[in-house]
Motif scaffolding. Structure first.
Motif, mmCIF file in Angstrom:
data_model
loop_
_atom_site.group_PDB
_atom_site.id
_atom_site.type_symbol
_atom_site.label_atom_id
_atom_site.label_comp_id
_atom_site.label_asym_id
_atom_site.label_seq_id
_atom_site.Cartn_x
_atom_site.Cartn_y
_atom_site.Cartn_z
ATOM 1 N N GLY A 161 43.339 38.759 63.560
ATOM 2 C CA GLY A 161 44.428 39.717 63.451
ATOM 3 C C GLY A 161 45.762 39.027 63.233
ATOM 4 N N ALA A 162 46.852 39.711 63.642
ATOM 5 C CA ALA A 162 48.208 39.245 63.334
ATOM 6 C C ALA A 162 48.715 38.251 64.363
ATOM 7 N N GLY A 163 49.461 37.272 63.857
ATOM 8 C CA GLY A 163 50.113 36.293 64.707
ATOM 9 C C GLY A 163 51.440 35.880 64.109
ATOM 10 N N LEU A 170 51.084 35.182 60.276
ATOM 11 C CA LEU A 170 49.682 34.816 60.140
ATOM 12 C C LEU A 170 48.808 36.046 60.311
ATOM 13 N N CYS A 171 47.666 36.031 59.653
ATOM 14 C CA CYS A 171 46.671 37.069 59.892
ATOM 15 C C CYS A 171 45.296 36.506 59.578
ATOM 16 N N TYR A 208 45.401 33.779 56.675
ATOM 17 C CA TYR A 208 46.487 33.913 55.701
ATOM 18 C C TYR A 208 47.806 33.591 56.393
ATOM 19 N N GLU A 209 48.641 32.753 55.744
ATOM 20 C CA GLU A 209 49.899 32.317 56.336
ATOM 21 C C GLU A 209 51.019 32.415 55.299
ATOM 22 N N VAL A 210 52.172 32.945 55.718
ATOM 23 C CA VAL A 210 53.379 32.933 54.884
ATOM 24 C C VAL A 210 54.493 32.302 55.710
ATOM 25 N N PHE A 211 55.104 31.252 55.172
ATOM 26 C CA PHE A 211 56.130 30.477 55.858
ATOM 27 C C PHE A 211 57.504 30.783 55.275
ATOM 28 N N ASP A 238 45.357 44.876 60.658
ATOM 29 C CA ASP A 238 44.808 44.819 59.301
ATOM 30 C C ASP A 238 45.561 43.732 58.532
ATOM 31 N N CYS A 239 44.829 42.852 57.855
ATOM 32 C CA CYS A 239 45.443 41.732 57.139
ATOM 33 C C CYS A 239 45.783 42.048 55.683
#
Length: 196
Positions: A43-45, A66-67, A78-81, A182-183
């Protein structure tokens, strides 16, 4: 002859001390709570991090969304920085976690495969990361220690090496926000950044 003996003894003592101080993932086997990637990275982080250069000076900060999605020991993270210098970057990890704690992973900016081992509340893994550098790219070896503090919080300490020398260090905290999230939205964002 006696001088040579004492120099050799001093060198052997120093090497023993250095070897004795190095950590092993097995040192953490008994520590709890146990880190399981398919639980924590589900899930979401969100992550918060600071990068230091080889001199120890702060060079850049970031926040990351993160998800993770998992099925039978295999997962997509999945990561977005969002970096303090204005850059926005993505990474899509494809991970496997085996019953014996072995972890393997691939990502678009990882050369080959990341490999590591879980034990207790910790993960140690290593990989080669290809990063943008001065209009080109640079391959650096990443040594990653992750330690679960409690069920929702993890501390990550990373060192980056080139030609055997440490060139940077990264410290970040990661928090699991919602294991049932939900990712889809972050997955779409990762795909759009990757396509640019």
């Amino acid at each position: 002859m006696q001088k040579y003996f004492w120099q050799s003894a001093a060198l052997a003592s120093a090497l023993t001390l250095i070897a004795g101080c190095s950590q092993s993932i097995s040192d953490y086997t008994q520590l709890t709570p146990a880190l399981k990637l398919d639980r924590f990275f589900l899930g979401a982080g969100q992550a918060y991090g600071v990068m230091h250069d080889w001199r120890g000076q702060q060079s850049v900060r970031f926040v990351a969304d993160l998800c993770g999605e998992w099925q039978q020991g295999s997962g997509d993270l999945y990561e977005v920085f969002y970096f303090s210098d204005g850059r926005v970057e993505q990474r899509h990890w494809q991970l496997t976690q085996n019953a014996d704690g072995e972890v393997r992973g691939t990502a678009g900016d990882v050369v080959g495969e990341a490999t590591g081992q879980l034990a207790g509340n910790s993960l140690y893994w290593q990989y080669v990361l290809r990063i943008p550098y001065d209009g080109d790219t640079l391959d650096v070896t990443v040594k990653d220690w992750l330690h679960l503090v409690d069920e929702k919080n993890l501390i990550n300490r990373t060192t980056l090496h080139k030609f055997g020398f440490k060139v940077a260090e990264l410290t970040l905290s990661i928090q699991q926000l919602d294991a049932n999230a939900d990712c889809s939205a972050l997955k779409q964002q990762v795909a759009e950044i990757a396509a640019d």
